[in-house]
Design a protein around this motif. Structure first.
Motif, PDB file in Angstrom:
ATOM      1  N   MET A 104      15.492 -37.941 108.730  1.00 35.72           N
ATOM      2  CA  MET A 104      14.484 -38.222 109.760  1.00 35.72           C
ATOM      3  C   MET A 104      14.755 -39.574 110.425  1.00 35.72           C
ATOM      4  O   MET A 104      14.691 -39.709 111.652  1.00 35.72           O
ATOM      5  CB  MET A 104      13.090 -38.215 109.136  1.00 35.72           C
ATOM      6  CG  MET A 104      12.574 -36.844 108.786  1.00 35.72           C
ATOM      7  SD  MET A 104      10.997 -36.912 107.901  1.00 35.72           S
ATOM      8  CE  MET A 104       9.938 -37.632 109.161  1.00 35.72           C
ATOM      9  N   ALA A 154      10.995 -36.540 122.363  1.00 38.94           N
ATOM     10  CA  ALA A 154       9.610 -36.924 122.092  1.00 38.94           C
ATOM     11  C   ALA A 154       9.333 -36.760 120.599  1.00 38.94           C
ATOM     12  O   ALA A 154       9.879 -35.860 119.960  1.00 38.94           O
ATOM     13  CB  ALA A 154       8.631 -36.081 122.901  1.00 38.94           C
ATOM     14  N   VAL A 155       8.511 -37.634 120.074  1.00 39.44           N
ATOM     15  CA  VAL A 155       8.021 -37.538 118.699  1.00 39.44           C
ATOM     16  C   VAL A 155       6.504 -37.440 118.780  1.00 39.44           C
ATOM     17  O   VAL A 155       5.830 -38.365 119.233  1.00 39.44           O
ATOM     18  CB  VAL A 155       8.432 -38.761 117.857  1.00 39.44           C
ATOM     19  CG1 VAL A 155       7.825 -38.673 116.456  1.00 39.44           C
ATOM     20  CG2 VAL A 155       9.950 -38.877 117.779  1.00 39.44           C
ATOM     21  N   PHE A 212       6.710 -41.619 122.115  1.00 35.49           N
ATOM     22  CA  PHE A 212       5.950 -41.484 120.875  1.00 35.49           C
ATOM     23  C   PHE A 212       4.522 -41.082 121.222  1.00 35.49           C
ATOM     24  O   PHE A 212       3.810 -41.819 121.909  1.00 35.49           O
ATOM     25  CB  PHE A 212       5.961 -42.800 120.097  1.00 35.49           C
ATOM     26  CG  PHE A 212       5.214 -42.722 118.791  1.00 35.49           C
ATOM     27  CD1 PHE A 212       5.746 -42.021 117.715  1.00 35.49           C
ATOM     28  CD2 PHE A 212       3.980 -43.327 118.643  1.00 35.49           C
ATOM     29  CE1 PHE A 212       5.055 -41.946 116.517  1.00 35.49           C
ATOM     30  CE2 PHE A 212       3.287 -43.258 117.454  1.00 35.49           C
ATOM     31  CZ  PHE A 212       3.828 -42.566 116.381  1.00 35.49           C
ATOM     32  N   ILE A 216       2.872 -36.678 116.758  1.00 36.51           N
ATOM     33  CA  ILE A 216       2.323 -36.716 115.406  1.00 36.51           C
ATOM     34  C   ILE A 216       0.832 -36.389 115.405  1.00 36.51           C
ATOM     35  O   ILE A 216       0.139 -36.531 116.417  1.00 36.51           O
ATOM     36  CB  ILE A 216       2.558 -38.078 114.733  1.00 36.51           C
ATOM     37  CG1 ILE A 216       1.730 -39.185 115.411  1.00 36.51           C
ATOM     38  CG2 ILE A 216       4.032 -38.438 114.734  1.00 36.51           C
ATOM     39  CD1 ILE A 216       1.709 -40.472 114.620  1.00 36.51           C
ATOM     40  N   ALA A 240      15.307 -38.140 119.492  1.00 38.25           N
ATOM     41  CA  ALA A 240      14.423 -37.098 120.013  1.00 38.25           C
ATOM     42  C   ALA A 240      13.873 -37.461 121.388  1.00 38.25           C
ATOM     43  O   ALA A 240      13.566 -38.623 121.670  1.00 38.25           O
ATOM     44  CB  ALA A 240      13.259 -36.867 119.040  1.00 38.25           C
ATOM     45  N   ASN A 300      17.621 -39.265 112.893  1.00 46.49           N
ATOM     46  CA  ASN A 300      17.511 -38.345 114.028  1.00 46.49           C
ATOM     47  C   ASN A 300      16.301 -38.563 114.933  1.00 46.49           C
ATOM     48  O   ASN A 300      16.353 -38.214 116.117  1.00 46.49           O
ATOM     49  CB  ASN A 300      17.507 -36.902 113.510  1.00 46.49           C
ATOM     50  CG  ASN A 300      18.878 -36.463 113.028  1.00 46.49           C
ATOM     51  OD1 ASN A 300      19.779 -36.254 113.821  1.00 46.49           O
ATOM     52  ND2 ASN A 300      19.029 -36.340 111.715  1.00 46.49           N
ATOM     53  N   LEU A 301      15.212 -39.099 114.393  1.00 48.02           N
ATOM     54  CA  LEU A 301      14.020 -39.253 115.233  1.00 48.02           C
ATOM     55  C   LEU A 301      14.264 -40.120 116.480  1.00 48.02           C
ATOM     56  O   LEU A 301      13.752 -39.796 117.557  1.00 48.02           O
ATOM     57  CB  LEU A 301      12.866 -39.829 114.406  1.00 48.02           C
ATOM     58  CG  LEU A 301      12.158 -38.848 113.472  1.00 48.02           C
ATOM     59  CD1 LEU A 301      11.084 -39.548 112.662  1.00 48.02           C
ATOM     60  CD2 LEU A 301      11.556 -37.680 114.245  1.00 48.02           C
ATOM     61  N   PHE A 313      10.867 -45.331 120.031  1.00 43.15           N
ATOM     62  CA  PHE A 313      11.203 -43.957 120.374  1.00 43.15           C
ATOM     63  C   PHE A 313      11.145 -43.746 121.880  1.00 43.15           C
ATOM     64  O   PHE A 313      10.470 -44.482 122.608  1.00 43.15           O
ATOM     65  CB  PHE A 313      10.257 -42.990 119.677  1.00 43.15           C
ATOM     66  CG  PHE A 313      10.327 -43.051 118.171  1.00 43.15           C
ATOM     67  CD1 PHE A 313      11.483 -42.677 117.508  1.00 43.15           C
ATOM     68  CD2 PHE A 313       9.250 -43.488 117.429  1.00 43.15           C
ATOM     69  CE1 PHE A 313      11.570 -42.735 116.127  1.00 43.15           C
ATOM     70  CE2 PHE A 313       9.315 -43.558 116.044  1.00 43.15           C
ATOM     71  CZ  PHE A 313      10.482 -43.179 115.390  1.00 43.15           C
TER      72      PHE A 313
END
Length: 266
Positions: free
Chosen positions: A21, A30-31, A54, A33, A28, A24-25, A51
């Motif tokens: 994680m 978009a992350v 986020f 949560i 991304a 790789n995050l 990020f």
């Protein structure tokens, strides 16, 4: 830090997952949560810088509340019989269960404190809890195999949530405005407990991190019978209001969810 980050079995599945994680995050697009922006503004700001996008799109329990609301064990009816913020609600989720000696210690603490309790208990009560417990506590205690947790936590008579400290349970307790006693087991649960204690101030851990009769009694009395418990309720009430605002028409979670839709559909 959680086990598997700087200590413990660094080759475990959990440690390997965290490593992948972490690598790789940042790549991304978009992350997204299950949280809301006001839960920790400083941390959210730092993550937004790390990020590409986020997004806080929760709490999911408010955005998409469960449709299953059957109260087959009549827990809400039982809760109606008790005073405001007087009941300890106990549930450790679907996976974790304290070892037998801790279950007995918690049961003995509940009996000696004489606080009302509702326990969502997985397993055979007669085999795992002290003999005659249900008879001795009478109507002051109710033990069931399953509850509608959101409805139970939202009931005004519930004064504290005894939990494993999983993220979903913490969010559900926040949106209900109920302080917590945490007995964490693995994963993010220990760091969640520390956040409850040291950052938000509306939850506590146990002495030594496990249930003992005296430690459980101290935690129950502090949260249900002392002024510290009322102070915790005041603190969590503010974050509860922020959670509801975040999922409103102009709320931060609603805006982030719309951003996520734009990213996916472009």
């Amino acid at each position: 830090m959680p086990e598997g980050v700087i200590s413990g079995d660094l080759d475990s599945c959990y440690a390997t997952m965290l490593l992948r994680m972490g690598r790789n995050l940042p790549k991304a697009k978009a992350v997204a949560i299950n949280s809301f922006q006001d839960i920790h503004l400083k941390l959210v700001g730092e993550l937004k810088d790390r990020f590409q996008s986020f997004l806080n799109i929760g709490p999911f329990s408010l955005k998409c509340p469960p449709t299953w609301t059957s109260d087959e064990h009549r827990c809400l009816e039982w809760l109606d019989q008790h005073e405001y913020a007087s009941v300890a609600y106990i549930s450790f989720g679907r996976i974790a269960t304290p070892p037998p000696h801790e279950l007995i210690a918690l049961a003995e603490a509940l009996e000696e404190c004489k606080v009302p309790f509702l326990w969502s208990f997985r397993g055979n009560v007669d085999e795992k809890l002290p003999k005659g417990l249900i008879k001795r506590v009478g109507s002051r205690g109710k033990i069931v195999p399953w509850t509608v947790q959101l409805l139970v936590l939202a009931h005004p008579s519930v004064g504290v949530f005894v939990t494993h400290g999983g993220w979903n349970s913490i969010l559900e307790s926040i949106i209900a405005g109920v302080p917590m006693i945490c007995r964490p087991f693995f994963g993010d649960q220990k760091i969640n407990m520390r956040t409850l204690e040291k950052v938000w101030g509306f939850g506590i851990g146990l002495q030594g991190g496990v249930f003992t009769k005296n430690g459980a009694k101290e935690a129950l009395e502090l949260t249900l019978l002392r002024k510290e418990g009322w102070e915790m309720r005041d603190k969590i009430r503010g974050l509860k209001e922020n959670a509801y605002q975040s999922v409103g028409a102009d709320g931060s979670s609603t805006e982030d969810f719309n951003t996520l839709i734009d990213i996916i559909t472009k």
